[in-house]
Design a protein around this motif. Structure first.
Motif, PDB file in Angstrom:
ATOM      1  N   GLY A 356       0.841  -1.205   0.000  1.00 42.14           N
ATOM      2  CA  GLY A 356       0.000   0.000   0.000  1.00 42.14           C
ATOM      3  C   GLY A 356       0.865   1.238   0.000  1.00 42.14           C
ATOM      4  O   GLY A 356       1.885   1.285   0.688  1.00 42.14           O
ATOM      5  N   ILE A 357       0.455   2.242  -0.801  1.00 41.84           N
ATOM      6  CA  ILE A 357       1.210   3.502  -0.907  1.00 41.84           C
ATOM      7  C   ILE A 357       0.284   4.656  -0.531  1.00 41.84           C
ATOM      8  O   ILE A 357      -0.844   4.716  -1.023  1.00 41.84           O
ATOM      9  CB  ILE A 357       1.716   3.729  -2.354  1.00 41.84           C
ATOM     10  N   PRO A 358       0.723   5.559   0.342  1.00 46.06           N
ATOM     11  CA  PRO A 358      -0.099   6.746   0.599  1.00 46.06           C
ATOM     12  C   PRO A 358       0.076   7.728  -0.559  1.00 46.06           C
ATOM     13  O   PRO A 358       1.182   7.884  -1.059  1.00 46.06           O
ATOM     14  CB  PRO A 358       0.503   7.313   1.886  1.00 46.06           C
ATOM     15  N   GLY A 359      -1.003   8.373  -1.002  1.00 45.43           N
ATOM     16  CA  GLY A 359      -0.822   9.280  -2.140  1.00 45.43           C
ATOM     17  C   GLY A 359      -1.816  10.421  -2.190  1.00 45.43           C
ATOM     18  O   GLY A 359      -1.695  11.329  -3.010  1.00 45.43           O
ATOM     19  N   ILE A 360      -2.784  10.410  -1.290  1.00 43.97           N
ATOM     20  CA  ILE A 360      -3.894  11.355  -1.426  1.00 43.97           C
ATOM     21  C   ILE A 360      -3.445  12.801  -1.293  1.00 43.97           C
ATOM     22  O   ILE A 360      -4.056  13.703  -1.868  1.00 43.97           O
ATOM     23  CB  ILE A 360      -5.018  11.012  -0.414  1.00 43.97           C
ATOM     24  N   GLU A 361      -2.345  13.041  -0.589  1.00 46.03           N
ATOM     25  CA  GLU A 361      -1.884  14.422  -0.361  1.00 46.03           C
ATOM     26  C   GLU A 361      -1.344  15.085  -1.611  1.00 46.03           C
ATOM     27  O   GLU A 361      -1.009  16.269  -1.595  1.00 46.03           O
ATOM     28  CB  GLU A 361      -0.770  14.424   0.689  1.00 46.03           C
ATOM     29  N   LYS A 362      -1.175  14.321  -2.671  1.00 45.94           N
ATOM     30  CA  LYS A 362      -0.562  14.881  -3.876  1.00 45.94           C
ATOM     31  C   LYS A 362      -1.490  14.830  -5.084  1.00 45.94           C
ATOM     32  O   LYS A 362      -1.021  14.999  -6.213  1.00 45.94           O
ATOM     33  CB  LYS A 362       0.721  14.100  -4.189  1.00 45.94           C
ATOM     34  N   MET A 363      -2.773  14.583  -4.912  1.00 46.26           N
ATOM     35  CA  MET A 363      -3.608  14.299  -6.079  1.00 46.26           C
ATOM     36  C   MET A 363      -3.681  15.451  -7.080  1.00 46.26           C
ATOM     37  O   MET A 363      -3.412  15.265  -8.263  1.00 46.26           O
ATOM     38  CB  MET A 363      -5.008  13.844  -5.647  1.00 46.26           C
ATOM     39  N   TRP A 364      -4.086  16.641  -6.625  1.00 45.02           N
ATOM     40  CA  TRP A 364      -4.139  17.743  -7.612  1.00 45.02           C
ATOM     41  C   TRP A 364      -2.733  18.135  -8.091  1.00 45.02           C
ATOM     42  O   TRP A 364      -2.514  18.328  -9.285  1.00 45.02           O
ATOM     43  CB  TRP A 364      -4.928  18.956  -7.106  1.00 45.02           C
ATOM     44  N   PRO A 365      -1.744  18.259  -7.180  1.00 45.10           N
ATOM     45  CA  PRO A 365      -0.400  18.605  -7.685  1.00 45.10           C
ATOM     46  C   PRO A 365       0.125  17.612  -8.734  1.00 45.10           C
ATOM     47  O   PRO A 365       0.733  18.011  -9.726  1.00 45.10           O
ATOM     48  CB  PRO A 365       0.458  18.594  -6.413  1.00 45.10           C
ATOM     49  N   LEU A 366      -0.131  16.317  -8.557  1.00 44.77           N
ATOM     50  CA  LEU A 366       0.343  15.341  -9.551  1.00 44.77           C
ATOM     51  C   LEU A 366      -0.420  15.471 -10.871  1.00 44.77           C
ATOM     52  O   LEU A 366       0.158  15.355 -11.954  1.00 44.77           O
ATOM     53  CB  LEU A 366       0.202  13.910  -9.012  1.00 44.77           C
ATOM     54  N   MET A 367      -1.735  15.690 -10.770  1.00 43.36           N
ATOM     55  CA  MET A 367      -2.522  15.847 -11.999  1.00 43.36           C
ATOM     56  C   MET A 367      -2.098  17.127 -12.731  1.00 43.36           C
ATOM     57  O   MET A 367      -1.988  17.153 -13.965  1.00 43.36           O
ATOM     58  CB  MET A 367      -4.020  15.883 -11.649  1.00 43.36           C
ATOM     59  N   ALA A 368      -1.852  18.192 -11.963  1.00 44.94           N
ATOM     60  CA  ALA A 368      -1.411  19.446 -12.582  1.00 44.94           C
ATOM     61  C   ALA A 368      -0.033  19.281 -13.225  1.00 44.94           C
ATOM     62  O   ALA A 368       0.244  19.859 -14.278  1.00 44.94           O
ATOM     63  CB  ALA A 368      -1.382  20.566 -11.536  1.00 44.94           C
ATOM     64  N   LEU A 369       0.808  18.461 -12.612  1.00 45.41           N
ATOM     65  CA  LEU A 369       2.119  18.170 -13.220  1.00 45.41           C
ATOM     66  C   LEU A 369       1.939  17.511 -14.591  1.00 45.41           C
ATOM     67  O   LEU A 369       2.597  17.872 -15.563  1.00 45.41           O
ATOM     68  CB  LEU A 369       2.929  17.243 -12.295  1.00 45.41           C
ATOM     69  N   ALA A 370       1.004  16.557 -14.659  1.00 43.03           N
ATOM     70  CA  ALA A 370       0.769  15.843 -15.925  1.00 43.03           C
ATOM     71  C   ALA A 370       0.315  16.816 -17.012  1.00 43.03           C
ATOM     72  O   ALA A 370       0.727  16.712 -18.168  1.00 43.03           O
ATOM     73  CB  ALA A 370      -0.274  14.748 -15.715  1.00 43.03           C
ATOM     74  N   GLU A 372       0.689  20.271 -16.932  1.00 42.12           N
ATOM     75  CA  GLU A 372       1.696  21.326 -17.136  1.00 42.12           C
ATOM     76  C   GLU A 372       2.839  20.826 -18.015  1.00 42.12           C
ATOM     77  O   GLU A 372       3.382  21.570 -18.815  1.00 42.12           O
ATOM     78  CB  GLU A 372       2.222  21.776 -15.760  1.00 42.12           C
ATOM     79  N   SER A 373       3.168  19.545 -17.859  1.00 46.11           N
ATOM     80  CA  SER A 373       4.287  19.003 -18.638  1.00 46.11           C
ATOM     81  C   SER A 373       3.844  18.577 -20.039  1.00 46.11           C
ATOM     82  O   SER A 373       4.649  18.104 -20.835  1.00 46.11           O
ATOM     83  CB  SER A 373       4.904  17.806 -17.901  1.00 46.11           C
ATOM     84  N   GLY A 374       2.534  18.695 -20.317  1.00 44.81           N
ATOM     85  CA  GLY A 374       2.042  18.403 -21.665  1.00 44.81           C
ATOM     86  C   GLY A 374       1.758  16.929 -21.927  1.00 44.81           C
ATOM     87  O   GLY A 374       1.460  16.535 -23.055  1.00 44.81           O
ATOM     88  N   ARG A 375       1.850  16.081 -20.889  1.00 43.53           N
ATOM     89  CA  ARG A 375       1.571  14.641 -21.122  1.00 43.53           C
ATOM     90  C   ARG A 375       0.082  14.418 -21.360  1.00 43.53           C
ATOM     91  O   ARG A 375      -0.308  13.478 -22.032  1.00 43.53           O
ATOM     92  CB  ARG A 375       2.046  13.823 -19.929  1.00 43.53           C
ATOM     93  N   ILE A 376      -0.755  15.245 -20.742  1.00 40.33           N
ATOM     94  CA  ILE A 376      -2.194  15.247 -21.029  1.00 40.33           C
ATOM     95  C   ILE A 376      -2.624  16.705 -21.154  1.00 40.33           C
ATOM     96  O   ILE A 376      -1.891  17.593 -20.710  1.00 40.33           O
ATOM     97  CB  ILE A 376      -3.032  14.562 -19.914  1.00 40.33           C
ATOM     98  N   SER A 377      -3.809  16.936 -21.720  1.00 45.90           N
ATOM     99  CA  SER A 377      -4.300  18.313 -21.808  1.00 45.90           C
ATOM    100  C   SER A 377      -4.940  18.705 -20.475  1.00 45.90           C
ATOM    101  O   SER A 377      -5.290  17.836 -19.664  1.00 45.90           O
ATOM    102  CB  SER A 377      -5.342  18.412 -22.921  1.00 45.90           C
ATOM    103  N   TRP A 378      -5.120  20.002 -20.255  1.00 48.65           N
ATOM    104  CA  TRP A 378      -5.837  20.446 -19.044  1.00 48.65           C
ATOM    105  C   TRP A 378      -7.274  19.943 -19.074  1.00 48.65           C
ATOM    106  O   TRP A 378      -7.854  19.630 -18.041  1.00 48.65           O
ATOM    107  CB  TRP A 378      -5.775  21.968 -18.902  1.00 48.65           C
ATOM    108  N   ARG A 379      -7.827  19.871 -20.275  1.00 46.32           N
ATOM    109  CA  ARG A 379      -9.192  19.345 -20.412  1.00 46.32           C
ATOM    110  C   ARG A 379      -9.282  17.911 -19.874  1.00 46.32           C
ATOM    111  O   ARG A 379     -10.190  17.555 -19.143  1.00 46.32           O
ATOM    112  CB  ARG A 379      -9.566  19.392 -21.909  1.00 46.32           C
ATOM    113  N   ARG A 380      -8.290  17.079 -20.245  1.00 47.20           N
ATOM    114  CA  ARG A 380      -8.259  15.704 -19.742  1.00 47.20           C
ATOM    115  C   ARG A 380      -7.995  15.684 -18.235  1.00 47.20           C
ATOM    116  O   ARG A 380      -8.533  14.843 -17.517  1.00 47.20           O
ATOM    117  CB  ARG A 380      -7.166  14.892 -20.466  1.00 47.20           C
ATOM    118  N   ALA A 381      -7.178  16.605 -17.764  1.00 48.13           N
ATOM    119  CA  ALA A 381      -6.894  16.645 -16.316  1.00 48.13           C
ATOM    120  C   ALA A 381      -8.191  16.831 -15.527  1.00 48.13           C
ATOM    121  O   ALA A 381      -8.405  16.186 -14.497  1.00 48.13           O
ATOM    122  CB  ALA A 381      -5.910  17.768 -16.006  1.00 48.13           C
ATOM    123  N   LEU A 382      -9.078  17.694 -16.050  1.00 43.70           N
ATOM    124  CA  LEU A 382     -10.368  17.921 -15.367  1.00 43.70           C
ATOM    125  C   LEU A 382     -11.212  16.649 -15.375  1.00 43.70           C
ATOM    126  O   LEU A 382     -11.827  16.281 -14.378  1.00 43.70           O
ATOM    127  CB  LEU A 382     -11.143  19.052 -16.040  1.00 43.70           C
TER     128      LEU A 382
END
Ligand SMILES: [Zn+2]
Length: 476
Positions: A356-370, A372-382
């Protein structure tokens, strides 16, 4: 009253709040008093950058703004804060009742807020397992007392001596997120992997979330095996075949495609992605979830990082990881959940560490990283952070920034060198941040639930605003 938000390098923004700190009295009709957010842009449901004013009236949004044409590919540098819908994390293990020392509802919710998460759905493998009306009711009571974000519960399917149905359990499926089926035993929940039983569940439940590893394929003698060899890919492939057979059996019995929605949890392999595409093509209502750890770690990383990132299903290889990123971008994956599964530091340090890995504290920052870095669009992030999860789990009141939606909002702030120098305190009782190696371009500045600030820069306010998702809806 006017509050000034803290800013490092931006013009202060005024937020007008009437009576901001007093929690509403029981039956108080002023619950969710009006509030206005001006000066910070937001992304609307179509991924368009909007400027104007977000008004909040009785906990609901009223939008007064205009949108730029087209999806944005990048958020312009001069924008240092942006409003997003609250993250909906539909897969968490807060370990209560039974193992509060690992997390607990109260602390889990604080960790959720730190990650910009405003709604969670808690898994049933607590102790005792949430598999009966009585235990579900008891757990509901705990959440009503301790919850600080919106919440819903899964009901667990515990073995198959008697096939559980809504009628036999006395449970209204509209009051839970879904039935959770483990095909490999998890803590207090037994495994179910016979196609006939699964077909029967498909015929009886509107939504089933499934952990797809067939435990009969786990090697009996695990001495000397590393974690991924103890839970081989073959177990996933077998589980997918069983699920396909179960859907066919149900279809044959019904004479048409079953309406049951099957949610494939924590997809981590190429095989699962192919399966999801095939099942969707066949007309089945299949949805897919993945988790940040599969996007940011591979089995090789576990050799370096050890038990802190040991998880079930295990981390996979670089080819799987690449396929997952592709599936996030092309829509095969519907949402990203944390599978937040904390354990005590001493347990993780033991000779036989739990997974088990804890991860909830980083959910929006990780999605925003994806994004911001262009791996997905902001539309997909939403889509991946909130919209698709809300749709999948029938949370009709939330997940977007739109007129009439529930005002569950997150303000993200661009990080600076100061944030790198002063990492935020870890909230989860697991005691570590698995993603500390990543530089995250956006961080959570402030969180509002039903229009009220419940979290700001690591300061939680004890405002009891969280309500059960399904209870709120049924009273509308
Ligand atoms: Zn899980």
């Amino acid at each position: 009253m006017t509050l000034k938000w803290r800013h490092d390098n931006n013009t202060p923004v005024s937020v007008t709040i009437q009576n901001p700190l007093l929690p509403p009295a029981e039956g108080d009709s002023s619950f969710g008093e009006s509030l206005k957010l001006t000066g910070i842009p937001w992304l609307n449901r179509h991924g368009r950058l909007c400027h104007g004013t977000i008004k909040i009236d009785r906990g609901l949004l009223k939008i007064d703004g205009s949108a730029a044409a087209g999806d944005i590919t990048t958020i312009p540098d001069h924008i240092t804060e942006i409003i997003m819908p609250g993250y909906i994390d539909t897969h968490v293990h807060f370990r209560q009742p039974g193992q509060e020392y690992k997390e607990g509802i109260g602390n889990g919710c604080l960790a959720a807020l730190a990650g910009g998460v405003t709604t969670v759905i808690d898994m049933p493998n607590t102790i005792p397992p949430t598999c009966t009306f009585a235990v579900l009711d008891e757990k509901r009571r705990l959440w009503q007392k301790l919850g600080r974000v919106g919440w819903g519960l899964f009901l667990g399917c515990n073995g198959c001596e008697q096939i559980p149905t809504p009628a036999s359990l006395g449970i209204d499926p509209a009051g839970i997120a879904a039935l959770k089926v483990f095909m490999a035993r998890s803590g207090s929940c037994a495994a179910v992997s016979e196609p006939e039983i699964l077909a029967c569940l498909i015929l009886n439940w509107p939504k089933i979330a499934v952990h797809a590893e067939d435990e009969t394929l786990f090697p009996a003698d695990t001495a000397g095996l590393d974690h991924s060899s103890r839970r081989p890919r073959a177990a996933v492939i077998s589980a997918l075949q069983i699920l396909a057979t179960s859907l066919e059996l149900a279809q044959r019995q019904l004479g048409r495609v079953p309406e049951c929605r099957l949610i494939l949890l924590h997809a981590s392999t190429c095989e699962e992605l192919h399966w999801v595409r095939r099942m969707k093509d066949l007309g089945y209502d299949v949805r897919a979830e993945t988790c940040p750890h599969y996007l940011h770690f591979t089995a090789e990383d576990q050799i370096k990082n050890g038990a802190q990132i040991q998880v079930n299903p295990p981390l996979r290889d670089a080819t799987d990881q690449q396929a997952l990123w592709q599936a996030l971008a092309d829509g095969t994956i519907d949402f990203v959940s944390s599978d937040h599964a904390p354990h005590a530091p001493t347990e993780k340090a033991s000779a036989n560490p739990p997974s088990g890995i804890p991860g909830i504290e980083k959910m929006w920052p990780l999605m925003a990283l994806a994004a911001e870095s262009g791996r997905i669009s902001w539309r997909r992030a939403l889509d991946l952070a909130a919209q698709n999860a809300a749709e999948c789990y029938a949370m009709r009141d939330r997940g977007v920034i739109a007129d009439g939606a529930r005002a569950d909002l997150v303000v993200l702030r661009r990080t600076s060198y100061k944030d790198v120098d002063m990492p935020r305190k870890v909230v989860t009782k697991a005691g570590y941040d698995a993603y500390r190696h990543l530089v995250l371009p956006w961080d959570v500045e402030r969180v509002l639930i039903a229009g009220k600030t419940v979290w700001e820069q690591a300061t939680s306010r004890a405002v009891p605003l969280a309500e059960e998702v399904y209870a709120v809806q049924s009273s509308c």
